[in-house]
Write a protein that holds these residues in place. Structure first.
Motif, PDB file in Angstrom:
ATOM      1  N   SER A 184      22.759 -54.006   8.252  1.00  0.00           N
ATOM      2  CA  SER A 184      22.649 -55.451   8.585  1.00  0.00           C
ATOM      3  C   SER A 184      23.818 -55.894   9.053  1.00  0.00           C
ATOM      4  O   SER A 184      24.846 -55.380   8.922  1.00  0.00           O
ATOM      5  CB  SER A 184      22.493 -56.054   7.247  1.00  0.00           C
ATOM      6  OG  SER A 184      23.492 -55.811   6.239  1.00  0.00           O
ATOM      7  N   LEU A 185      23.814 -57.257   9.855  1.00  0.00           N
ATOM      8  CA  LEU A 185      25.079 -57.603  10.558  1.00  0.00           C
ATOM      9  C   LEU A 185      25.619 -58.664   9.429  1.00  0.00           C
ATOM     10  O   LEU A 185      25.163 -59.801   9.238  1.00  0.00           O
ATOM     11  CB  LEU A 185      24.692 -58.389  11.855  1.00  0.00           C
ATOM     12  CG  LEU A 185      25.812 -58.645  12.768  1.00  0.00           C
ATOM     13  CD1 LEU A 185      26.526 -57.553  13.268  1.00  0.00           C
ATOM     14  CD2 LEU A 185      25.221 -59.385  14.015  1.00  0.00           C
ATOM     15  N   THR A 217      25.108 -43.111  15.410  1.00  0.00           N
ATOM     16  CA  THR A 217      25.089 -43.792  14.268  1.00  0.00           C
ATOM     17  C   THR A 217      24.164 -44.907  14.512  1.00  0.00           C
ATOM     18  O   THR A 217      24.465 -46.057  14.697  1.00  0.00           O
ATOM     19  CB  THR A 217      26.496 -44.372  14.190  1.00  0.00           C
ATOM     20  OG1 THR A 217      26.891 -45.100  15.239  1.00  0.00           O
ATOM     21  CG2 THR A 217      27.481 -42.956  13.884  1.00  0.00           C
ATOM     22  N   PRO A 218      22.703 -44.663  14.421  1.00  0.00           N
ATOM     23  CA  PRO A 218      21.608 -45.643  14.600  1.00  0.00           C
ATOM     24  C   PRO A 218      22.002 -46.748  13.642  1.00  0.00           C
ATOM     25  O   PRO A 218      21.697 -47.892  14.175  1.00  0.00           O
ATOM     26  CB  PRO A 218      20.520 -45.040  14.179  1.00  0.00           C
ATOM     27  CG  PRO A 218      20.833 -43.928  13.467  1.00  0.00           C
ATOM     28  CD  PRO A 218      22.301 -43.465  13.800  1.00  0.00           C
ATOM     29  N   SER A 219      22.315 -46.814  12.493  1.00  0.00           N
ATOM     30  CA  SER A 219      22.591 -48.026  11.591  1.00  0.00           C
ATOM     31  C   SER A 219      23.779 -48.372  11.241  1.00  0.00           C
ATOM     32  O   SER A 219      23.961 -49.486  10.007  1.00  0.00           O
ATOM     33  CB  SER A 219      21.410 -47.821  10.363  1.00  0.00           C
ATOM     34  OG  SER A 219      22.194 -46.620   9.615  1.00  0.00           O
ATOM     35  N   ALA A 220      24.807 -47.862  11.984  1.00  0.00           N
ATOM     36  CA  ALA A 220      26.087 -48.520  11.623  1.00  0.00           C
ATOM     37  C   ALA A 220      26.363 -49.709  12.166  1.00  0.00           C
ATOM     38  O   ALA A 220      26.043 -50.108  13.332  1.00  0.00           O
ATOM     39  CB  ALA A 220      27.242 -47.444  12.266  1.00  0.00           C
ATOM     40  N   THR A 221      26.783 -50.713  11.375  1.00  0.00           N
ATOM     41  CA  THR A 221      26.937 -52.104  11.880  1.00  0.00           C
ATOM     42  C   THR A 221      28.532 -52.561  11.875  1.00  0.00           C
ATOM     43  O   THR A 221      29.332 -52.186  10.995  1.00  0.00           O
ATOM     44  CB  THR A 221      26.624 -53.143  10.826  1.00  0.00           C
ATOM     45  OG1 THR A 221      25.346 -52.598  10.713  1.00  0.00           O
ATOM     46  CG2 THR A 221      26.792 -54.331  11.462  1.00  0.00           C
ATOM     47  N   VAL A 273      33.062 -52.204   9.037  1.00  0.00           N
ATOM     48  CA  VAL A 273      31.767 -51.521   9.172  1.00  0.00           C
ATOM     49  C   VAL A 273      30.990 -51.717   7.717  1.00  0.00           C
ATOM     50  O   VAL A 273      31.392 -51.484   6.719  1.00  0.00           O
ATOM     51  CB  VAL A 273      32.077 -50.004   9.357  1.00  0.00           C
ATOM     52  CG1 VAL A 273      30.723 -49.266   9.480  1.00  0.00           C
ATOM     53  CG2 VAL A 273      32.831 -49.984  10.356  1.00  0.00           C
ATOM     54  N   THR A 274      29.656 -52.036   7.937  1.00  0.00           N
ATOM     55  CA  THR A 274      28.897 -52.220   6.758  1.00  0.00           C
ATOM     56  C   THR A 274      27.570 -51.681   6.746  1.00  0.00           C
ATOM     57  O   THR A 274      27.019 -51.241   7.848  1.00  0.00           O
ATOM     58  CB  THR A 274      28.596 -53.773   6.490  1.00  0.00           C
ATOM     59  OG1 THR A 274      28.038 -54.325   7.518  1.00  0.00           O
ATOM     60  CG2 THR A 274      29.978 -54.585   6.340  1.00  0.00           C
ATOM     61  N   ASN A 275      26.827 -51.490   5.594  1.00  0.00           N
ATOM     62  CA  ASN A 275      25.456 -51.111   5.319  1.00  0.00           C
ATOM     63  C   ASN A 275      25.104 -49.563   6.290  1.00  0.00           C
ATOM     64  O   ASN A 275      24.282 -49.709   7.056  1.00  0.00           O
ATOM     65  CB  ASN A 275      24.582 -52.250   5.855  1.00  0.00           C
ATOM     66  CG  ASN A 275      24.626 -53.183   4.700  1.00  0.00           C
ATOM     67  OD1 ASN A 275      25.126 -53.139   3.805  1.00  0.00           O
ATOM     68  ND2 ASN A 275      23.947 -54.488   5.304  1.00  0.00           N
ATOM     69  N   LEU A 276      26.019 -48.650   6.189  1.00  0.00           N
ATOM     70  CA  LEU A 276      25.699 -47.382   6.623  1.00  0.00           C
ATOM     71  C   LEU A 276      24.551 -46.823   6.046  1.00  0.00           C
ATOM     72  O   LEU A 276      24.342 -46.715   4.861  1.00  0.00           O
ATOM     73  CB  LEU A 276      26.781 -46.359   6.701  1.00  0.00           C
ATOM     74  CG  LEU A 276      28.230 -46.994   7.440  1.00  0.00           C
ATOM     75  CD1 LEU A 276      29.320 -45.823   7.210  1.00  0.00           C
ATOM     76  CD2 LEU A 276      27.660 -46.965   8.945  1.00  0.00           C
TER      77      LEU A 276
END
Length: 693
Positions: free
Chosen positions: A3-4, A29-33, A180-183
Motif C-alpha cells: 500500500s502507498l 519487488t512487485p509489492s515494494a512501496t 519503504v512500507t508493506n513489503l
C-alpha cells in the motif's frame, strides 16, 4: 500487495507544495512501496559531526589509521572524503573535525606525490604510471581489457584488480527521503538475499585483501592494509553499495533486527548508517525539502559520558564540544546532528539505533548490532557531568518489534557461564555429546515432552567404510616443520593456494579442500588444519514450534568460520538401498546445494572471475545413515536462503569419492539465531527433503 503511505511533507512554508509521490514497482519487488518527497537545495554552514571511535584493529595487526585507510586503498577517493578543490580552508569553521584535517593532509601529500614523484618512480621501475593524470598509482584495466591471462584471480594481477579507480564525477548519496512500507513475503526474501549477497561479497573481499597482504609480509609482520576499508572502497568504486539512490527513513529492507556487523564500513556498504565515524546520520539542511536537517540513524557506543542506555529507553547526548581526547570542553549548540534530532522529534520521524560495544572476537574486538526503531520523545539543554552544557534526547523503542539483538547477545553470554541460573527450566542435558566434543552442546526443550535427540549415539566425525582408507590414499605429506607456506606440497594439492587465512576463515569455496593430514610434518596449529579440529562454538539443539528441532549457537560466529561436521555413517549405494527398505533415515550428500560456490564469488567485482573447479571431485555417490548415530548438525533446519554452507574436505584420507561434509558460516551469525542449510532437491520417491528431523 503493498500500500502507498505518502511520506509526510516537511515544508514549513505558508503554502507548502504537495510532496511528489512515486509508486515504484519492479519485477523483483512487485509489492515494494517507496514513497518519495521532493527536495530543494539550501546552503548550510559546515557542522562538526558527533564523532565515534574507529573500529579497533585486529589483534594480529598493528595499524596506523591514516596510512592504512588513505594509502592502502590504492589512493581511492570515496564520496565521504571531501574534494580538495571544494573543501573549505581550515579557518572556515572553528569546530573542524579531525577527520577532515586527516583527509586534507592526505590530498596534499597525494597531490605532491602525483605531480613530483610519479615520474621518478616510473623511471626506477617501482610502479607503472600509464596515465600521468591518474589518481590511482596502479590503474585498473578496463573490463574489456581483462582476459583470462590477466584474470584478477591470478596472484600477479590481483593487486591491480583490487585497485580503485577514482572518479570525481561519481554521484554522492541521494537527497531523496523515502520510506519503504508493506513489503510482501517475496519482497522480503528478495531484499534479504540482496543484503546477504552484498555482505558475503564484502567479507570475501576483506579476507582476500588481508590474505594477499599476508602473502607478502607474513602473518603479524609490519603495517598492513585495513581489509574492511579497502573492501568498502572497491565495492563503492564498482557502485555496489546498497541504498545509495535514496535516503531511507525507518527500517532498511533486508536488514533484520539483531544483525551483527564487525566494522563501521560495513554499515555504510549496506546503507544502515551512512557516516564512517559520525554517530548521527542525517539528511543535511541543504538537501532537505524543508531546509532543515533530518536524522535517520544513530550509533550508541559509549563515546559520551552523559549517555544513559537502559535498552528500550535511551538518554542520548548530542554532538560537539569535545576535545581530541573525547572530553567535553565547551558548550554544545543546536546545530548539525543536534538540530536534526530535534527536527526529527518535531516531525515524529523515527530513527534507527545501532549499538556498538566491545565483544570478545578475533576480528575487530568490537561489534555493532542493529536494535530497531526508536521515537524521539523529548529534547532539552542540560549541564553535563563535565560542567558544560549538552543537548540531551530521550528516545523510546517502538513497540511490536523483535527483541533487541544487544539484549540477546547479553542473554547468550549469561547462558555460556550460568545456564541453569539464567534459564532454570527446559534443559534435557547440558552436553548431549557426553564430552566427546571440545565444547558442550546443550539440549533444550520448553515446548513439549519430545526427548528424541537423547536416543541416539553421538558421533563426532563421520564413519567411513574401511576400504575408503585404502583407495586413493597415500603416505605423502608436506614437510613444513613450523607450518605450511605458499608453494608447499599441500598448497599444490589445493591448486596453489590455501583455502583458509591465518585465522582459519574460508577464503573461497572449492569443490574439495585438502587439509594437512597424518603424514604431514606441520604442527596442529598449521593454517591448513581447520575443520579437522572440530567444534569450537558452543551450540544448542532446541525445540521450535516452526521448524521442529533446530540448532543455534551461543557464540557469535564470524562469516567464513568453520562450525562443525555433518556426521553420520557412510553407506555405499547398495547398502543404502537395503537401509532405505528398512525405513531408516538417510542423507544424500549429492543433493546439498553447492552453496560453497557463492562464498568468495567476486564475479561482480572481476568480470573474468571463474568459480574454482580445481581440485575436482566426482559426483558424490553415497548416503549417510543418521538413524542410530548422528551429531548436532543433523538437526539443522532447511532454508532456501541459508546462513550455512557445506564444503567437502579431505584430511584423514585422499579418497575423493568420500569427503567429509564440513559446515561453514555464510554470514555473521548472531548468538541464538537458528542455523540453516539448503538441503537441495526433494526426494524423487517421497517428494520430501532429505532432512533427518
Amino acid at each position: 500487495m503493498g500500500s502507498l503511505v505518502p511520506f509526510q511533507d516537511l515544508n514549513l512554508c505558508p503554502e507548502p507544495p504537495l510532496p511528489a509521490t512515486v509508486n515504484i514497482s519492479t519485477s523483483a519487488t512487485p509489492s515494494a512501496t517507496i514513497n518519495r518527497t521532493t527536495t530543494f537545495n539550501f546552503l548550510t554552514p559546515k557542522i562538526e559531526p558527533k564523532q565515534e571511535p574507529f573500529d579497533e584493529p585486529t589483534p594480529t595487526q598493528t595499524i596506523h589509521q591514516q596510512e592504512n585507510f588513505l594509502f592502502s586503498v590504492s589512493n581511492s577517493t570515496p564520496d565521504f572524503i571531501p574534494n580538495p578543490e571544494t573543501t573549505p580552508p581550515a579557518n572556515a569553521s572553528s569546530s573542524a573535525d579531525d577527520q577532515n584535517a586527516l583527509y586534507s593532509e592526505y590530498f596534499r601529500i597525494s597531490e605532491l606525490f602525483r605531480s613530483a614523484f610519479a615520474k621518478r618512480i616510473q623511471k626506477y621501475g617501482d610502479v607503472e604510471v600509464l596515465d600521468p593524470d591518474s589518481r590511482a598509482i596502479v590503474p585498473v584495466p578496463e573490463q574489456s581489457q581483462l582476459t583470462p591471462e590477466t584474470s584478477p584471480t591470478d596472484g600477479s594481477n590481483l593487486e591491480r584488480a583490487l585497485s580503485v579507480v577514482v572518479s570525481r564525477k561519481k554521484a554522492g548519496r541521494s537527497n531523496e527521503l523515502v520510506r519503504v512500507t508493506n513489503l510482501g513475503i517475496d519482497d522480503q526474501r528478495h531484499f534479504r538475499d540482496l543484503v546477504r549477497r552484498t555482505r558475503m561479497m564484502y567479507d570475501s573481499l576483506r579476507v582476500l585483501v588481508i590474505s594477499e597482504e599476508e602473502k607478502r609480509t607474513g602473518p603479524g609482520n609490519g603495517r598492513r592494509a585495513r581489509g574492511d576499508l579497502r573492501a568498502a572502497a572497491v565495492m563503492r568504486d564498482r557502485e555496489l553499495w546498497l541504498n545509495r539512490d535514496k535516503r531511507i527513513v525507518g527500517a532498511i529492507p533486508g536488514i533484520e533486527i539483531g544483525d551483527v556487523f564487525f566494522f563501521r564500513m560495513e554499515l555504510c556498504v549496506v546503507g544502515l548508517h551512512g557516516q564512517i565515524q559520525a554517530g548521527i546520520d542525517t539528511l543535511p539542511a541543504s538537501q532537505s525539502s524543508s531546509g532543515e536537517p533530518i536524522a535517520t540513524s544513530i550509533i550508541i557506543s559509549g563515546g559520551y559520558e552523559d549517555d544513559e542506555d537502559s535498552g528500550d529507553s535511551i538518554i542520548y547526548t548530542g554532538q560537539g564540544g569535545q576535545d581530541k581526547f573525547g572530553k567535553q570542553c565547551m558548550h554544545q549548540k543546536l546545530e548539525g546532528g543536534n538540530l536534526a534530532l530535534e527536527r526529527s522529534m518535531h516531525y515524529g520521524i523515527e530513527v534507527r539505533v545501532i549499538r556498538g560495544f566491545k565483544y570478545e572476537n578475533r576480528v575487530s574486538g568490537k561489534v555493532y548490532v542493529y536494535d530497531g526503531l526508536y521515537k524521539i520523545l523529548d529534547c532539552w539543554f542540560d549541564v553535563g557531568k563535565s560542567g558544560f552544557g549538552v543537548y540531551k534526547f530521550r528516545l523510546s523503542r517502538i513497540e511490536g518489534q523483535p527483541e533487541m539483538g544487544s539484549s540477546i547477545m547479553k542473554f547468550a553470554e549469561s547462558l555460556r557461564t550460568k545456564p541453569l541460573s539464567t534459564r532454570p527450566m527446559g534443559y534435557l542435558t547440558l552436553d548431549i555429546s557426553m564430552k566427546k566434543e571440545r565444547v558442550p552442546i546443550f539440549l533444550y526443550n520448553d515446548i513439549d515432552n519430545d526427548h528424541d535427540p537423547m536416543y541416539y549415539d553421538y558421533l563426532v566425525n563421520t564413519v567411513f567404510p574401511l576400504n575408503v582408507f585404502g583407495q586413493g590414499s597415500n603416505s605423502t605429506g608436506c614437510d613444513c616443520v613450523s607450518g605450511c607456506t605458499e608453494g608447499c606440497f599441500c598448497a599444490m594439492k589445493n591448486g596453489g593456494d590455501f583455502a583458509y587465512d591465518y585465522g582459519g576463515i574460508l577464503l573461497r569455496g572449492k569443490p574439495v579442500i585438502f587439509e594437512c593430514g597424518n603424514f604431514c610434518q606441520c604442527p596442529p596449529s598449521c593454517r591448513n588444519r581447520v575443520a579437522q579440529h572440530g567444534l569450537r562454538n558452543r551450540l544448542e539443539i532446541f525445540r521450535s514450534r516452526e521448524t521442529g528441532w533446530g540448532v543455534r549457537s551461543l557464540d557469535l560466529i564470524q562469516a567464513g568460520a568453520f562450525i562443525c561436521e555433518y556426521a553420520g555413517v557412510v553407506l555405499t549405494r547398495d547398502q543404502a538401498e537395503v537401509f532405505k527398505m528398512n525405513g531408516d533415515t538417510l542423507i544424500y550428500p549429492n543433493r546439498f546445494s553447492e552453496r560453497w560456490a557463492e562464498w568468495g564469488d567476486l564475479s561482480r567485482i572481476f568480470p573474468e572471475y571463474v568459480c574454482p573447479s580445481y581440485p575436482s571431485i566426482p559426483p558424490l555417490d553415497f548416503a549417510m545413515d543418521v538413524s542410530r548415530m548422528r551429531n548436532a548438525a543433523c538437526y539443522i533446519s532447511h532454508s532456501s536462503s541459508p546462513n550455512v554452507l557445506v564444503q567437502c574436505v579431505l584430511y584423514d584420507h585422499n579418497n575423493l569419492m568420500f569427503p567429509h561434509l564440513m559446515l561453514f558460516a555464510m554470514e555473521n551469525i548472531p548468538p541464538m539465531r537458528e542455523l540453516s542449510i539448503d538441503y537441495g532437491v526433494a526426494d524423487e520417491w517421497t517428494g520430501k527433503l532429505s532432512i533427518c528431523n
